[in-house]
Motif scaffolding. Structure first.
Motif, PDB file in Angstrom:
ATOM      1  N   ASP A 184       0.846  -1.196   0.000  1.00 39.64           N
ATOM      2  CA  ASP A 184       0.000   0.000   0.000  1.00 39.64           C
ATOM      3  C   ASP A 184       0.879   1.244   0.000  1.00 39.64           C
ATOM      4  OD1 ASP A 184      -2.284  -1.576   0.149  1.00 39.64           O
ATOM      5  OD2 ASP A 184      -2.344  -1.514   2.341  1.00 39.64           O
ATOM      6  N   ALA A 185       0.493   2.254  -0.764  1.00 32.26           N
ATOM      7  CA  ALA A 185       1.280   3.501  -0.839  1.00 32.26           C
ATOM      8  C   ALA A 185       0.565   4.585  -0.031  1.00 32.26           C
ATOM      9  CB  ALA A 185       1.440   3.937  -2.292  1.00 32.26           C
ATOM     10  N   TYR A 186       1.276   5.113   0.953  1.00 33.81           N
ATOM     11  CA  TYR A 186       0.698   6.158   1.816  1.00 33.81           C
ATOM     12  C   TYR A 186       1.312   7.519   1.486  1.00 33.81           C
ATOM     13  CZ  TYR A 186      -1.542   2.617   4.670  1.00 33.81           C
ATOM     14  OH  TYR A 186      -2.350   1.603   5.092  1.00 33.81           O
ATOM     15  N   PRO A 187       0.579   8.589   1.752  1.00 37.29           N
ATOM     16  CA  PRO A 187       1.153   9.931   1.567  1.00 37.29           C
ATOM     17  C   PRO A 187       2.331  10.134   2.516  1.00 37.29           C
ATOM     18  CG  PRO A 187      -1.249  10.048   1.819  1.00 37.29           C
ATOM     19  CD  PRO A 187      -0.843   8.650   2.168  1.00 37.29           C
ATOM     20  N   LEU A 188       3.286  10.939   2.119  1.00 33.61           N
ATOM     21  CA  LEU A 188       4.349  11.325   3.038  1.00 33.61           C
ATOM     22  C   LEU A 188       3.736  12.117   4.186  1.00 33.61           C
ATOM     23  CD1 LEU A 188       7.263  12.343   0.644  1.00 33.61           C
ATOM     24  CD2 LEU A 188       6.689  10.103   1.582  1.00 33.61           C
ATOM     25  N   PRO A 189       4.367  12.110   5.365  1.00 32.31           N
ATOM     26  CA  PRO A 189       3.742  12.720   6.548  1.00 32.31           C
ATOM     27  C   PRO A 189       3.374  14.186   6.339  1.00 32.31           C
ATOM     28  CG  PRO A 189       5.648  11.423   7.179  1.00 32.31           C
ATOM     29  CD  PRO A 189       5.646  11.464   5.680  1.00 32.31           C
ATOM     30  N   SER A 190       2.136  14.490   6.690  1.00 38.16           N
ATOM     31  CA  SER A 190       1.632  15.867   6.721  1.00 38.16           C
ATOM     32  C   SER A 190       0.393  15.846   7.595  1.00 38.16           C
ATOM     33  CB  SER A 190       1.296  16.379   5.317  1.00 38.16           C
ATOM     34  OG  SER A 190       0.204  15.675   4.773  1.00 38.16           O
ATOM     35  N   ASP A 191      -0.073  16.990   8.028  1.00 37.84           N
ATOM     36  CA  ASP A 191      -1.194  17.024   8.964  1.00 37.84           C
ATOM     37  C   ASP A 191      -2.417  16.280   8.438  1.00 37.84           C
ATOM     38  OD1 ASP A 191       0.176  18.304  10.889  1.00 37.84           O
ATOM     39  OD2 ASP A 191      -0.704  20.285  10.539  1.00 37.84           O
ATOM     40  N   SER A 192      -2.842  16.602   7.226  1.00 34.86           N
ATOM     41  CA  SER A 192      -4.082  16.031   6.702  1.00 34.86           C
ATOM     42  C   SER A 192      -3.836  14.858   5.772  1.00 34.86           C
ATOM     43  CB  SER A 192      -4.879  17.102   5.960  1.00 34.86           C
ATOM     44  OG  SER A 192      -4.202  17.470   4.782  1.00 34.86           O
ATOM     45  N   GLY A 193      -2.564  14.549   5.489  1.00 29.66           N
ATOM     46  CA  GLY A 193      -2.277  13.504   4.513  1.00 29.66           C
ATOM     47  C   GLY A 193      -2.700  13.893   3.115  1.00 29.66           C
ATOM     48  N   GLY A 194      -2.963  15.168   2.907  1.00 34.20           N
ATOM     49  CA  GLY A 194      -3.379  15.638   1.593  1.00 34.20           C
ATOM     50  C   GLY A 194      -4.882  15.729   1.421  1.00 34.20           C
TER      51      GLY A 194
END
Length: 628
Positions: A184-194
């Motif tokens: 599974d591909a996850y967004p790189l860390p950020s508050d909302s995940g995009g």
């Protein structure tokens, strides 16, 4: 988990208090009458568990409210950091790589509570690209390559990719199972995940062979400007690095072609660090837009207090006695706005030479569609789309401005035949040229931008004007702009005929080049009904005259007092937003020295009266369509 709500749960505005003082606004939560404390680490799935069934008249406001709260409260960084670290550990540093979506992406397309379209979430509510999606992208890319390079059928190519991806229909037991594990591909860390609010508005739809107009804004979530970490590894009983490298190559190429839904409208475009542009682009043009802008979605100014209030603190009501949402439009340069406009003008011009059934079919083939279901031959993207200046908030502010680069490229199902691809390119180039010279894009597209700063109340500008860097010295250039209206008439006629010539080549035995001499009639117009069709009842003219009241000549005539009814604009000429909503049958594009005016249903009053007054009051007046 619990939530805090500033408003007690209430029914609706069924109060008899007309000033709104005692009205209880609706709450988006199931238990709106209790103290609720939302956790910033709560995933969007947790919000859905507490989402109430909305009251009918406020369903759209409460939907915006809960999506906005979920997005603004999100703190997913720690969890996404863990998930990305896990991917690196499982796949290894050498087998994991980053990809970036420069605009929006929506993978999944689930329908959640209250018909909210949702992107894919994992079991704990984190947005992601499922491994099955990545495997499907790589496998489809592999099959397409084999079909193209070896000239074999799709079913035969499926057999040839089995050694990589596995197949239950293959006889060789070693190839029944795939050799590569997709993570599974996850967004790189950020508050909302995009996670970002988004909006779709399907304002035109087919009802049988009739076209219906109805504004239908639908807010949902997509991912915006996200980067993902993709990880692959060989299965435990395979050590063939070439297999892994080949699958990775297919995956990257497949991602660059776009993934998820709406990929023909700018969504899902993926770029990798070593390759940042598509080789399938056949047309690009820089543009700027001034006036009313392209908007992404509506946003509540205060999501904890979503309704407008009067100066005395009471709620502001509309003419139906309902609470007024306190929202503002979020400007965004959206490829889907340009694709919708290209589609609109394609449909309008095709009505003049093709029956409705063929228009429906070819519109879907070229741009994609649900009924009939087609992927579409072309993709529309925007590069470097920017909001230079938001729309005027105060009287002295300048008008809004956006800019970017519009690109057209071939979709994955576009014909492989080179001659046919050139015909598609010719069709779209001429259509794009006409789109830029017939009006704007986004709100106010049917009028050129004009100032209302002499009034006391906003909006301070109406309409939108498109700008292209014109090549004034080279008549052979696509963007050459003649100085005289007469020369422009000849140039537009040439572009329109080139469009029809390309359409004629695409559709065997259509005989379009003969039909343009005597256009079809989509349907007979009347005073209060018309159709947005460039048919025998439509007129396109180019004219010039004196500017009045900061309005171009053609717009000043349209808004003149002798075409008003009771001092108000005639809804059958200028369109109307109350009662039955009607888009204006008149499009005006201001090209400085002259204006291009399109009038649908022009053979019937009041449109015929406007046409006659325009002819009388213009210094220059030439008919582009129907051809003389």
């Amino acid at each position: 988990m619990s939530y805090r709500s500033n408003q007690p749960r209430g029914n609706n505005n069924n109060s008899n208090n007309n000033n709104g003082r005692n009205i209880t606004p609706p709450s988006p939560w199931l238990k709106g009458d209790k103290e609720l404390k939302p956790s910033n680490a709560a995933s969007f799935i947790e919000y859905l568990r507490h989402l109430r069934e909305p009251e009918k008249e406020y369903k759209d406001v409460t939907k915006i409210q809960i999506l906005q709260i979920a997005q603004e409260n999100a703190k997913y960084s720690d969890r996404l950091k863990q998930l990305n670290q896990r991917t690196k550990l499982i796949a290894g540093e050498d087998n994991s790589f980053k990809v970036k979506c420069p605009w929006r992406i929506r993978v999944g397309g689930h329908r959640g509570p209250e018909n909210i379209l949702l992107p894919a979430f994992d079991a704990l509510g984190m947005p992601y690209i499922p491994s099955s999606t990545l495997r499907g992208v790589a496998r489809s890319q592999a099959i397409r390559e084999i079909v193209a390079s070896k000239n074999v059928k799709w079913q035969e190519a499926e057999k040839q990719v089995a050694p990589y991806f596995g197949s239950i229909d293959i006889k060789n037991g070693e190839d029944c199972a795939g050799k590569v594990v997709f993570l599974d591909a996850y967004p790189l860390p950020s508050d909302s995940g995009g996670l970002s609010m988004d909006m779709a508005n399907n304002i035109w739809k087919w009802e049988g062979s009739q076209l219906q107009y109805q504004s239908n804004p639908n807010v949902f979530l997509s991912l915006y400007n996200s980067e993902f970490l993709v990880g692959l590894r060989l299965v435990s009983n395979c050590q063939d690095q070439e297999v892994l490298d080949k699958v990775k190559q297919w995956l990257i190429l497949g991602l660059e072609a776009g993934i998820g839904s709406q990929i023909n409208s700018g969504y899902g475009r993926i770029i990798t660090p070593d390759k940042s542009k598509s080789s399938d682009i056949f047309f690009k043009v820089k543009f700027a837009l001034e006036g009313q802008l392209i908007h992404g979605h509506q946003k509540l100014i205060n999501p904890q207090q979503p309704f407008k209030k009067n100066s005395d603190g009471s709620f502001k009501l509309n003419r139906n006695g309902e609470l007024q949402a306190n929202t503002s439009s979020v400007p965004e340069v959206r490829a889907i706005a340009f694709k919708s406009m290209l589609r609109y003008w394609f449909r309008a011009f095709a009505f003049g030479v093709l029956p409705a059934a063929e228009v429906i079919n070819w519109e879907s083939l070229i741009f994609g569609g649900i009924n009939p279901q087609k992927c579409g031959w072309i993709k529309v993207n925007i590069i470097n789309g920017k909001v230079i200046r938001e729309e005027a908030k105060k009287k002295q502010h300048k008008c809004g401005e956006q800019k970017g680069i519009l690109t057209l490229s071939y979709g994955v199902v576009s014909p492989e035949d080179e001659e046919k691809r050139l015909t598609i390119a010719a069709l779209l180039k001429n259509l794009t040229w006409m789109m830029f010279n017939l009006g704007g894009v986004g709100q106010g597209a049917r009028r050129p931008c004009y100032s209302r700063q002499n009034r006391e109340f906003a909006p301070w500008f109406r309409g939108s004007s498109m700008f292209i860097d014109a090549d004034l010295d080279n008549p052979k250039s696509l963007w050459y702009l003649p100085e005289s209206a007469k020369d422009f008439q000849g140039l537009f006629s040439k572009r329109l005929k080139a469009f029809y010539t390309a359409l004629d080549k695409l559709i065997p035995n259509s005989n379009i080049e003969q039909k343009i001499k005597t256009p079809l009639a989509f349907k007979q117009p009347s005073t209060d009904s018309w159709f947005d069709a460039v048919d025998k009842h439509c007129k396109i003219i180019v004219c010039s005259g004196k500017e009045q009241y900061d309005k171009s000549h053609a717009l000043a005539v349209l808004h003149s007092d002798d075409l008003k009814i009771g001092g108000n604009y005639d809804g059958n000429l200028c369109g109307q937003t109350n009662k039955t909503v009607k888009p204006s049958p008149v499009w005006i594009a201001d090209l400085d020295d002259y204006q291009v005016v399109t009038i649908f249903g022009a053979t019937v009053a009041p449109r015929s009266q406007y046409l006659e007054k325009l002819k009388q009051k213009s210094e220059q007046y030439y008919q582009i369509f129907p051809f003389n």
